[in-house]
Design an enzyme around this catalytic site. Sequence first.
Site, PDB file in Angstrom:
ATOM      1  N   ASP A 175       2.915 -14.967   8.716  1.00 31.24           N
ATOM      2  CA  ASP A 175       2.670 -14.513   7.135  1.00 31.24           C
ATOM      3  C   ASP A 175       4.018 -13.794   6.767  1.00 31.24           C
ATOM      4  O   ASP A 175       4.541 -12.767   7.340  1.00 31.24           O
ATOM      5  CB  ASP A 175       1.436 -13.332   7.042  1.00 31.24           C
ATOM      6  CG  ASP A 175       1.409 -13.049   5.726  1.00 31.24           C
ATOM      7  OD1 ASP A 175       2.220 -13.311   4.848  1.00 31.24           O
ATOM      8  OD2 ASP A 175       0.143 -12.501   5.288  1.00 31.24           O
ATOM      9  N   HIS A 176       4.901 -14.615   5.968  1.00 29.64           N
ATOM     10  CA  HIS A 176       6.221 -13.976   5.630  1.00 29.64           C
ATOM     11  C   HIS A 176       6.286 -12.872   4.795  1.00 29.64           C
ATOM     12  O   HIS A 176       7.121 -12.171   4.728  1.00 29.64           O
ATOM     13  CB  HIS A 176       6.756 -15.259   4.889  1.00 29.64           C
ATOM     14  CG  HIS A 176       8.335 -15.133   4.827  1.00 29.64           C
ATOM     15  ND1 HIS A 176       9.221 -14.215   4.590  1.00 29.64           N
ATOM     16  CD2 HIS A 176       9.344 -16.009   5.472  1.00 29.64           C
ATOM     17  CE1 HIS A 176      10.368 -14.333   4.516  1.00 29.64           C
ATOM     18  NE2 HIS A 176      10.561 -15.636   5.485  1.00 29.64           N
ATOM     19  N   ARG A 177       5.160 -12.484   4.456  1.00 35.18           N
ATOM     20  CA  ARG A 177       5.024 -10.897   3.702  1.00 35.18           C
ATOM     21  C   ARG A 177       5.243 -10.047   4.687  1.00 35.18           C
ATOM     22  O   ARG A 177       5.534  -8.994   4.395  1.00 35.18           O
ATOM     23  CB  ARG A 177       3.680 -10.828   2.733  1.00 35.18           C
ATOM     24  CG  ARG A 177       3.655 -12.109   1.812  1.00 35.18           C
ATOM     25  CD  ARG A 177       2.086 -11.894   0.982  1.00 35.18           C
ATOM     26  NE  ARG A 177       1.164 -12.255   2.132  1.00 35.18           N
ATOM     27  CZ  ARG A 177      -0.152 -12.084   1.814  1.00 35.18           C
ATOM     28  NH1 ARG A 177      -0.628 -11.737   0.698  1.00 35.18           N
ATOM     29  NH2 ARG A 177      -1.006 -12.353   3.014  1.00 35.18           N
TER      30      ARG A 177
END
Length: 432
Positions: A404-406
């Site tokens: 999850d790039h967040r």
Amino acid sequence: MTDILMPALSPTMEEGVLAKWHVKVGDVVSAGDVIAEIETDKATMEVEAVDEGEVTDILVAEGTEGVKVSTPIARLKDEGGAAAPKPVAKSEDAPAAKPQEAAKAASAAEAPKAAAAPAPAAPKSDSGERLFSSPLARRIAAQNGVDLKSIKGTGPHGRIVKRDVEAAGKGSAQPAAASTATTASAAAEPRKAQSLAQMGIPDGSYDLIPLDGMKKAVARRMVDSVQNVPHFPLFIDVEIDQLMAVRAKVNKMLEPQGIKVSVNDFVIKAAALALKAVPEANASYTPEGIAMHHNADVSMAVAIDGGLITPIIKKAETKGLAQIATESKDLAKRARDRKLKPEEFQGGTFSVSNLGMFGIKQFTSIINEPQGCIMSVGAGEQRAVVKDGQIVAATVMTVTLTCDHRVVDGATGARFLQAFKPLIEDPVAMLA
């Protein structure tokens, strides 16, 4: 009379199957007695009584499917005919009763036996809607001058309970949301799927298998994850010849105990140690901030009839391979029997999905929200590799980390895999 309601036994449960009744009309139950079994989208759970009373009506027959949460399934009264508290499941996720039923049941359960003042009537919000709250919560609020309209309930389905009012008295209550309608309208509407007829597939040319609760829950969660989470994958190859040799020795030592360690057990242990080495990867995105988890609670994907479930090896970084092997075998068996407790498959911090046993070389998994990563493990196979300028054969396994790039950016994901790879390729370090 008090209605016993269909409980919500997991956060994703909307309906369930009333699999079995353990009581009949006329039976008197005591606190702790198992009265029914409910099949949810993930497991079969037992429902217990919390007080003594007589079963006067069975409203939903044994074996009934699609029973909605909060639907009355039976009725109970105490020996004197007064309302008895409704039974709840072992899970803490039991739903709030309907307003009339909640007031009647909770008054009997919560009010002192002495002549206590009656609970005030349920208040209404500024829009005129009734605020769901327990009688005890309303009584405490009235005694302390607390406005229930300023409180956001933390009970089932947003119901205001005692702890919310007490927190408000200390100034720590959260204000209620201004408008749930605004939030709902802001959410993206999912695209409606076309029917097969619209796609040119005629009726009668196929057999339709109805979706059960698990299929619906998995479909909903996967769509939500793909829509809400910015996924990206990272790939790495690891050599497992030493792991296979160590595994053979370990299993020979553990054979008298009846324990057999799998490759996946090594993967779970190595992932847990790598998460402790790179704690930024052991994290979850929340609207309030990034949650950095204290322990590596590793969820392992288990295929069961009708879907998938992810039981958890909790605090895997603290456990040896033999303990992980024992727990994983037990969890997988009970998962297939749908006998897991909610806390055994909810709340992991990282997931491992292994399709290597099916010969799958490489794949990318969908993130199990709210976790920040999921690891996909392929099959070990003989491949040609270059060592010291020479082409030699080695057993190689491809691992994919979906992030999850967040929460986990490319550099953090790469550091995690750098910590994971040497543990798998030289697993002696995991035996210490």
